[in-house]
Write a protein that holds these residues in place. Structure first.
Motif, short mmCIF file in Angstrom:
data_model
loop_
_atom_site.label_atom_id
_atom_site.label_comp_id
_atom_site.label_asym_id
_atom_site.label_seq_id
_atom_site.Cartn_x
_atom_site.Cartn_y
_atom_site.Cartn_z
N GLN A 78 40.23 43.98 35.33
CA GLN A 78 40.77 42.70 35.78
C GLN A 78 40.25 42.40 37.18
N PHE A 121 41.31 30.69 30.00
CA PHE A 121 41.46 30.94 31.44
C PHE A 121 42.88 30.69 31.93
N THR A 147 38.77 33.20 37.97
CA THR A 147 39.96 32.70 37.27
C THR A 147 40.11 31.19 37.34
N GLN A 178 40.49 39.86 40.41
CA GLN A 178 41.42 38.93 41.03
C GLN A 178 40.72 37.83 41.82
N SER A 207 45.25 32.22 30.47
CA SER A 207 45.87 33.47 30.02
C SER A 207 46.52 33.37 28.65
#
Length: 499
Positions: free
Chosen positions: A335, A391, A342, A337, A393
């Motif tokens: 993942q 994107f 994102t 950040q 989630s």
């Protein structure tokens, strides 16, 4: 039947009738005709002489037979010579003349464990293209030697392959048709609301069904159409010869034009099946494409394979279950950040991802990249919403993540699953998402991956590690007066895993 030298014996069952075509000292050729079915085939049995001069007579006689054979034909027996040096174990090295002699013969006909023991593959079976077309799954089995230093050759013409339902596949020659875009646009819109993934899946399913019906009504079976139009042209030519009127001339020209149109469709079909992009559009390459696809199918076909317990698997169901058990599908999820990874993608970013992918690639849903690129004006908004939903989630459903697992042979003879390299073919919609991720991650990789990692990174070469290891081995005795040790760690092969 026994040939003139009393060394070649031929047997056949009662439902076949045989006619002797050529009977010589080194070979015999017969024509077999099935009593109940309209099957005809030529069979040539060979028992060659050891002398090269005497074998030349054999090559000439079979070459004369080849000029008059226009039906399935199979040639097999003891040719004495070999085609490749790999077909011999022990003894003196293979001389070039041994392989060149046999290679020239094959080109003429087809147009295309002890140290003191010597093993040569002298017994070979050859088949022409008509034979391969009639028996596409034919294979040669080598039973155990018994009472002879030659292994029997058992040709299995019908291997009883399981019937497979062919899924939908988008055909590129649909694009130029004037009605194509209209069919897609009329069937794309649906009066319901759901998450972007399910909406896209439902619309593509509806378009898939509409295109399948439209293709059957517009084109039909192109191979049957070509066969029918050949007969139609013959009738039109005969009518024009009997009555050379303008009406008959127009009918003949129309039949020829329709025939040429379907020939172009057939060529485009096989061009797409081969996935080849290096050829030039000059003469018609339909036969070449067709033979290339058939050869690739035979090469990729796995009829029997050995599992980890040493048992041989023969059915598609058994092989499929073992594939799932034998391949490690673990994945390493990371993942990031960083805001750049994102942020919701823009319309331009998704558009660049779609047109940056290879349009020839497809997936389990049957839609290739050409469909997305050609119909982007209709489907673009829904595809962009799907990418943005990822994107945000939202969980990817199975209709997007579903993949086809394909096993690529690493070598010619396959015995275990270690001899196969697995790759997964995902849907084009899934590729769009990961193309967007790919373009965002690429600028970050040089800062994340160590400089010692030389493979699988753009701009770096695995050859650097090989050169470094070569220098270490070469200078191992010069670096230290004490003893040195080099440890080679054989890690799991990267391409033997599917993530």
């Amino acid at each position: 039947m026994v040939n003139v030298s009393q060394k070649i014996w031929l047997f056949w069952t009662e439902e076949w009738q045989a006619q002797v075509i050529v009977d010589s000292v080194q070979h015999v050729t017969i024509k077999l005709s099935h009593i109940n079915m309209q099957y005809e085939a030529y069979v040539t049995a060979v028992y060659a002489k050891c002398s090269g001069a005497e074998r030349q007579e054999l090559w000439d006689l079979i070459g004369q037979v080849a000029l008059n054979v226009h039906v399935p034909w199979i040639v097999g027996g003891d040719f004495i010579v070999i085609l490749k040096h790999e077909e011999k174990l022990g003894g003196l090295p293979v001389h070039h003349t041994e392989t060149a002699e046999f290679a020239h013969f094959i080109h003429l006909v087809e147009g295309r464990i002890l140290e003191d023991c010597i093993f040569k593959r002298l017994d070979i079976v050859l088949g022409n293209q008509d034979f391969v077309d009639l028996f596409p799954s034919a294979e040669v089995v080598h039973p155990i030697r018994h009472g002879s230093d030659h292994a029997p050759l058992h040709v299995v013409c019908d291997s009883q392959t399981e019937v497979v339902v062919k899924p939908f596949k988008f055909l590129n020659f649909w694009n130029p048709h004037p009605k194509f875009m209209e069919v897609v646009e009329n069937n794309w819109w649906l009066d319901f609301a759901a998450n972007p993934f399910n909406e896209l899946q439902a619309k593509m399913k509806k378009v898939k069904q509409a295109l399948a019906v439209w293709s059957r009504e517009t084109y039909g079976n192109i191979f049957q159409q070509i066969s029918t139009m050949k007969d139609l042209i013959k009738v039109s030519e005969l009518q024009f010869e009997l009555n050379p009127s303008s009406l008959n001339r127009e009918a003949l020209h129309k039949a020829q034009a329709d025939f040429n149109r379907y020939l172009c469709l057939e060529e485009e079909y096989w061009k797409q099946k081969t996935g080849m992009r290096w050829f030039k559009d000059e003469d018609r390459n339909t036969k070449f494409f067709h033979n290339y696809v058939k050869g690739r199918r035979r090469k990729l076909a796995v009829h029997t394979i050995q599992n980890s317990q040493g048992d041989w698997l023969n059915t598609n169901a058994e092989i499929g279950q073992e594939v799932v058990l034998s391949i490690n599908t673990g994945s390493d999820k990371r993942q990031h950040q960083d805001e750049d990874l994102t942020t919701l993608p823009s319309d331009e970013e998704v558009n660049n991802a779609v047109f940056g992918l290879n349009g020839d690639t497809g997936g389990p849903d049957g839609f290739s990249g050409h469909f997305f690129q050609t119909c982007w004006g209709i489907i673009g908004r829904d595809v962009t919403n799907m990418v943005r939903a990822f994107f945000c989630s939202q969980e990817l459903p199975r209709c997007i993540t579903h993949t086809n697992l394909v096993l690529i042979p690493k070598k010619e003879n396959i015995n275990t699953f270690a001899d196969l390299r697995p790759i997964s073919l995902s849907s084009f919609a899934n590729k769009i998402i990961f193309r967007v991720l790919h373009e965002r991650i690429v600028p970050l990789l040089p800062a994340i991956i160590s400089t010692t990692q030389t493979s699988f990174v753009k701009g770096r070469s695995i050859v650097a590690n090989a050169l470094l290891a070569q220098e270490i081995i070469k200078d191992i005795n010069k670096r230290n007066k004490l003893h040195n040790v080099v440890v080679k760690l054989d890690m799991g092969k990267t391409y033997d895993r599917v993530s």
